[in-house]
Enzyme design. Structure first.
Site, mmCIF file in Angstrom:
data_model
loop_
_atom_site.group_PDB
_atom_site.id
_atom_site.type_symbol
_atom_site.label_atom_id
_atom_site.label_comp_id
_atom_site.label_asym_id
_atom_site.label_seq_id
_atom_site.Cartn_x
_atom_site.Cartn_y
_atom_site.Cartn_z
ATOM 1 N N LYS A 78 0.829 -1.209 0.000
ATOM 2 C CA LYS A 78 0.000 0.000 0.000
ATOM 3 C C LYS A 78 0.866 1.263 0.000
ATOM 4 O O LYS A 78 0.468 2.299 -0.536
ATOM 5 C CB LYS A 78 -0.941 0.000 1.205
ATOM 6 C CG LYS A 78 -1.866 -1.207 1.269
ATOM 7 C CD LYS A 78 -2.578 -1.475 -0.045
ATOM 8 C CE LYS A 78 -3.258 -2.825 -0.059
ATOM 9 N NZ LYS A 78 -2.336 -3.963 -0.193
ATOM 10 N N THR A 100 3.054 -20.963 11.357
ATOM 11 C CA THR A 100 4.254 -20.711 10.568
ATOM 12 C C THR A 100 4.014 -19.902 9.297
ATOM 13 O O THR A 100 4.934 -19.697 8.500
ATOM 14 C CB THR A 100 4.927 -22.041 10.203
ATOM 15 O OG1 THR A 100 3.931 -22.970 9.744
ATOM 16 C CG2 THR A 100 5.631 -22.639 11.408
ATOM 17 N N SER A 127 2.986 -18.331 5.604
ATOM 18 C CA SER A 127 3.034 -18.778 4.214
ATOM 19 C C SER A 127 4.200 -18.120 3.500
ATOM 20 O O SER A 127 4.800 -17.159 3.995
ATOM 21 C CB SER A 127 1.724 -18.432 3.501
ATOM 22 O OG SER A 127 1.532 -17.022 3.461
ATOM 23 N N LEU A 177 -1.900 -7.904 -9.529
ATOM 24 C CA LEU A 177 -2.570 -6.709 -10.054
ATOM 25 C C LEU A 177 -2.082 -5.446 -9.360
ATOM 26 O O LEU A 177 -1.768 -4.442 -10.011
ATOM 27 C CB LEU A 177 -4.083 -6.827 -9.872
ATOM 28 C CG LEU A 177 -4.908 -7.509 -10.962
ATOM 29 C CD1 LEU A 177 -6.383 -7.427 -10.609
ATOM 30 C CD2 LEU A 177 -4.638 -6.885 -12.322
ATOM 31 N N ASP A 199 -2.190 -18.312 8.350
ATOM 32 C CA ASP A 199 -1.946 -18.762 6.981
ATOM 33 C C ASP A 199 -1.470 -20.207 6.928
ATOM 34 O O ASP A 199 -1.564 -20.861 5.884
ATOM 35 C CB ASP A 199 -0.890 -17.869 6.317
ATOM 36 C CG ASP A 199 -1.413 -16.469 6.013
ATOM 37 O OD1 ASP A 199 -2.563 -16.182 6.390
ATOM 38 O OD2 ASP A 199 -0.672 -15.677 5.405
ATOM 39 N N HIS A 234 -25.864 13.444 -1.633
ATOM 40 C CA HIS A 234 -25.548 13.878 -3.003
ATOM 41 C C HIS A 234 -24.567 15.052 -2.952
ATOM 42 O O HIS A 234 -24.725 15.956 -2.146
ATOM 43 C CB HIS A 234 -26.829 14.316 -3.721
ATOM 44 C CG HIS A 234 -26.574 14.877 -5.084
ATOM 45 N ND1 HIS A 234 -26.301 14.076 -6.176
ATOM 46 C CD2 HIS A 234 -26.538 16.165 -5.529
ATOM 47 C CE1 HIS A 234 -26.104 14.843 -7.237
ATOM 48 N NE2 HIS A 234 -26.252 16.125 -6.871
#
EC number: 1.8.1.4
Length: 496
Positions: free
Chosen positions: A66, A153, A155, A197, A328, A464
């Site tokens: 990020k 542990t 990933s 991506l 994970d 709006h």
């Protein structure tokens, strides 16, 4: 989980050096939460870890990605404001971009480091753990007998067989890419999931010539064809993508003394193609880190994807063994907030704190890809809904191509589908590519979790002009299609 006495036998040349109530292997999000929780009740708890003592999120995941995206967005806005009458060209200092990523990452990591440093030294072991055939934990020069074991542990990036050797130092993963001292000139990204991506677009916006390849003609794992097609259309405005491509070979070549990487592939038309450049970023997913741990010596069985069998999704416990696999490592839902909850649960369970010893799985499945436009999936997917013959549904839709505030801001590319249940007037799920998708996704997740009806949603205010007005348009479309469906049903009844 001890299977032998303290005294060494012919089969065990070492003597047990330590006996503990709980041993936690892995010090990421799940492991740290398990350690904190277990330590509230048990004093003889030990945590064993190899590598960094922070978390995947902070070290190589959510936060550095990020940070890179934030820099990329600044550059993109500067370079693409001509339509607003603002003419500028961003001067990108690649070294400073990558330096800030690491500096801020260190800032976030410092809070966790401070916490870890506060733990007693004798309860922390830095090293690789191996569970032997006697059920004892071997680490460094120690042999530890634990009554209960929590495996957390984490990933690691999945790398296709042979690629590491063939590509050598031209290969990057999400674990190594943030260590680049400067931005490269060219890069191929293999994999169009969330990681691929996000990084492909970020590096593109920072001036890197990026080529994105993916085996499926799909991005972000989208299962709604209309949303997938729209996402490909929106992203193709700035990303060079070769989707539906099959990679046949990778390697390096020496050109005038400079080593470069190559990828040979067949494109979606079956034509042979080749890419050359500086780096190949392998973003083909992550796999849990338990294969080399020796958990099978405790009676834990793994399937062909290294996922533990007989895993309780409520507690992380394996059958009736005193073994818990969380975060994970269990390959269930690889998200930080899930890992946090699973670690907390396991830490409570081993201390017989049964009130807190349950995993609260996300009440509503929810995922976000932080590319631009963002991609969100909430609740049931379209194939899941279609597969259930009992569900009668309609699809409410809104395009963001001409949505008021989106067009004002120049981010008008997107599509939202909301899957509404005709019987219950409830939202089953949604899929979206578009601006502010992360916020629209949160609203829809809250609605599904709290069992709000379409009417309940439409009774809430939509200010709006906001991008969120697009959500109201889609909800109105759901409501309209339900009414039409009911009218059609009534007409059929009258005619019969």
């Amino acid at each position: 989980m001890n299977k032998q006495s303290d005294t060494a036998t012919d089969d065990t040349p070492k003597e047990v050096t330590r006996k503990v109530s709980v041993a936690i292997i892995g010090a990421g999000t799940a492991g740290q939460n398990a350690f904190r929780q277990a330590s509230k009740i048990k004093d003889d708890v030990v945590i064993i870890n190899e590598g960094f003592w922070t978390t995947t999120c902070i070290a190589v995941g959510c936060m550095p990605s990020k940070l890179l995206i934030a820099a990329a967005d600044r550059a993109h806005d500067a370079n693409h404001s001509a339509e607003f009458g603002i003419h500028a060209t961003a001067q990108i200092d690649g070294k400073r971009v990558m330096e800030r990523v690491r500096d801020e990452r260190s800032h976030f990591a410092s809070y966790i480091k401070k916490q870890v440093d506060s733990w007693p030294d004798h309860k922390k072991i830095d090293g690789r753990a191996l569970i032997n055939e006697q059920g004892l934990i071997e680490v460094n020069d120690e042999l530890i007998a634990a009554e209960q074991i929590i495996v957390a542990t984490g990933s690691s990036p999945f790398i296709p067989d042979g690629w590491a050797d063939k590509l050598g130092d031209t290969m990057l993963t999400s674990d190594s890419v943030f260590e680049l001292e400067d931005l490269p000139k060219t890069m191929a990204v293999v994999g169009a999931g969330a990681i691929g991506l996000e990084l492909a677009q970020a590096f593109t916006r920072l001036g890197v010539e990026v080529t994105l390849l993916n085996r499926a003609k799909q991005v972000a794992g989208l299962k709604d064809d209309d949303i997938n097609n729209k996402a490909m259309d929106c992203l193709s405005h700035e990303l060079t993508m070769h989707l539906g491509s099959e990679i046949t070979d990778v390697g390096t070549t020496a050109d005038g003394g400079n080593k470069s990487a190559f990828i040979r592939y067949e494109d979606s038309a079956g034509e042979s193609q080749q890419w050359h450049g500086e780096y190949v970023l392998v973003a083909t997913g992550r796999r849990n880190n338990i294969k080399q741990l020796g958990v099978e010596n405790l009676g834990v069985e793994l399937d062909d994807k290294n996922r533990p069998k007989n895993l309780s999704k409520k507690t992380g416990q394996i059958g009736d063994l005193n073994v818990y696999i969380v975060g994970d490592a269990n390959a269930n839902i690889p998200l930080l907030h899930v890992a946090s909850d699973e670690g907390y649960s396991a830490g409570s369970m081993v201390c017989e704190n049964t009130e807190a010893a349950y995993i609260r799985p996300p009440a509503t499945p929810f995922s976000i890809v932080f590319c631009s436009p963002q991609i969100v999936n909430v609740g049931m997917s379209l194939p899941e809904i279609q597969k259930d013959s009992e569900l009668e549904f309609v699809i409410g839709s809104v395009s963001f191509d001409n949505q008021g505030r989106s067009r004002v801001m120049g981010v008008n590319c997107g599509l939202l589908h909301i899957y509404g249940c005709k019987k219950t007037d409830r939202i089953l799920g949604a899929s979206m590519v578009g601006p502010d998708a992360e916020y629209i996704g949160h609203i829809l997740a809250t609605a599904i979790t709290n069992d709000l009806s379409i009417k309940d949603m439409l009774d809430t205010p939509f200010y709006h002009p906001t991008i969120l007005e697009g959500l109201r348009t889609a909800l109105r479309d759901v409501q309209y299609k339900m009414e039409i469906s009911f009218q059609s049903l009534d007409t059929q009844k009258d005619s019969s």
